[in-house]
Design an enzyme around this catalytic site. Structure first.
Site, PDB file in Angstrom:
ATOM      1  N   LYS A 114      -4.082  -2.261  -0.384  1.00  0.00           N
ATOM      2  CA  LYS A 114      -3.234  -1.953  -1.545  1.00  0.00           C
ATOM      3  C   LYS A 114      -4.067  -1.516  -2.741  1.00  0.00           C
ATOM      4  CE  LYS A 114       0.851  -4.780  -0.577  1.00  0.00           C
ATOM      5  NZ  LYS A 114       1.613  -5.960  -0.990  1.00  0.00           N
ATOM      6  N   LYS A 204       7.607   2.771  10.875  1.00  0.00           N
ATOM      7  CA  LYS A 204       8.601   1.730  10.646  1.00  0.00           C
ATOM      8  C   LYS A 204       9.537   2.099   9.499  1.00  0.00           C
ATOM      9  CE  LYS A 204       6.796  -1.623   7.405  1.00  0.00           C
ATOM     10  NZ  LYS A 204       6.971  -2.998   7.025  1.00  0.00           N
ATOM     11  N   LYS A 207      11.104   0.881   2.677  1.00  0.00           N
ATOM     12  CA  LYS A 207      11.661   1.378   1.414  1.00  0.00           C
ATOM     13  C   LYS A 207      10.816   2.519   0.854  1.00  0.00           C
ATOM     14  CE  LYS A 207       9.662  -2.502  -1.150  1.00  0.00           C
ATOM     15  NZ  LYS A 207       9.556  -3.494  -0.076  1.00  0.00           N
TER      16      LYS A 207
END
Ligand code: ADP
Ligand code: NA
Length: 337
Positions: A114, A204, A207
């Site tokens: 991240k 997958k 969002k």
């Protein structure tokens, strides 16, 4: 002996949960309510580890909680609450942070991924210590250590390392200050299904999807929902056959069908043998609409009645606080406060 505790949390980072969240995680929350003493948490503290909009966060926390109630989380049988309403989460995180090695935290692969994506200047210390907060989320709800005491955490593959750290920190605390925490056990729920993007069936459903056509929101209206399913990418050929490698699109749709209709891929293959994709998709669209309509309607009703939602969440926070403050009382005493 007492029912095992289970703790699970989800971030309020979108305006709606999606079908992947539901079939991969949240539906299992509903199922565990009777066999477990369940604590379910909308983890809004985690949502501010990246830049956020306050009004949007507040809205999303409420919508998230409303959706969880709408899908069947029941405040009579489990404890659903919003993390920021129980300040002990942050307090225990401080204590556990002081037991965490800097290098140890630095080895968390999710942080590395991240922070690499965000760049150094946007990466916060909060993002770095996020796994310690997660450890505190879980350990606050420890049962009293002793024979048969169990604390379970349903985890996806991506959270395994954080759960391992949680166990390490619990063990370290126990060793240094006396037996306080039950070591949590992680497990991947048997009925969890991995759902992929309707337009890019090899990635997958998420969002952060590249196109809104690929993702099914739980709050989607029937019309657009049907269209999305009918327009889902299928594969060459016409056969409804479960084949992850050769037919990822149809296979994903079959997984959704099986999960919502309580059937198996084999039974679906048999049912649509020789009839092609069209009828299969039409039936699937009806099944998805039937499954999501009550969730959407109950969510809307809960959001329309602000006092009722506040009352339900206050009840959850009160019950969570009773356990969390008891744990912190012991922790504070053992640490020397
Ligand atoms: P997203 O990938 O949309 O950001 P999160 O990472 O917030 O979703 O995931 C919340 C929960 O939903 C996790 O338990 C995760 O394992 C589960 N989940 C998310 N996407 C899927 C998916 N496509 N299929 C199955 N489970 C999923
Ligand atoms: Na229960």
């Amino acid at each position: 002996s007492a029912a095992p505790r289970v703790f699970s949390g989800i971030q309020p980072t979108a305006d709606s949960f999606h079908l992947g969240n539901y079939l991969g995680a949240l539906r299992q929350w509903v199922a565990l309510q009777d066999s477990h003493d369940a604590f379910y948490c909308v983890v809004d503290l985690h949502a501010i580890t990246v830049e956020h909009d306050p009004a949007l966060l507040r809205h999303r926390s409420r919508v998230s909680a409303a959706q969880l109630l709408a899908m069947g989380i029941d405040q009579e049988r489990s404890t659903l609450f919003v993390q920021s309403q129980v300040p002990e989460h942050a307090e225990l995180a401080w204590v556990l942070g002081c037991l965490t090695g800097f290098g140890e935290a630095g080895r968390m692969t999710q942080f590395k991924d991240k922070s690499a994506k965000q760049g150094t200047s946007a990466t916060t210390v909060g993002l770095f210590t996020y796994p310690v907060l997660m450890a505190s989320d879980i350990l606050l709800y420890t049962p009293e250590p002793g024979a048969g005491a169990r604390l379970e955490v349903p985890v996806g593959e991506d959270q395994r390392q954080h759960l391992e750290l949680t166990r390490t920190l619990a063990q370290r605390f126990n060793h240094r200050f006396g037996d306080t925490f039950v070591l949590p056990d992680g497990y991947i729920p048997k009925t969890a299904a991995k759902i992929t993007d309707l337009q890019e069936p090899t990635v997958k459903m998420s969002k952060s999807a590249s196109s809104p056509q690929g993702i099914v929101d739980l709050l989607e209206e029937p019309g657009p929902l049907r269209k999305k399913i009918m327009r889902a990418v299928t594969d060459t050929g016409t056969e409804v056959r479960y084949d992850e490698a050769e037919k990822p699109g149809v296979t994903n749709l079959m997984r959704i069908f099986a999960a919502l209709d309580g059937t198996t891929p084999d039974a679906i293959e048999a049912r649509y043998a020789g009839s092609g994709y069209g009828q299969f998709k039409k039936d699937l669209a009806a099944i998805v609409v039937d499954a999501l309509t009550p969730i959407r309607e109950r969510t809307q009703a809960l959001l329309a009645d602000e006092d009722e939602l506040d009352k339900l969440l206050a009840r959850g926070a009160e019950r969570a606080s009773a356990v969390a403050s008891r744990t912190m009382e012991i922790v504070r005493d053992r640490v020397g406060f």
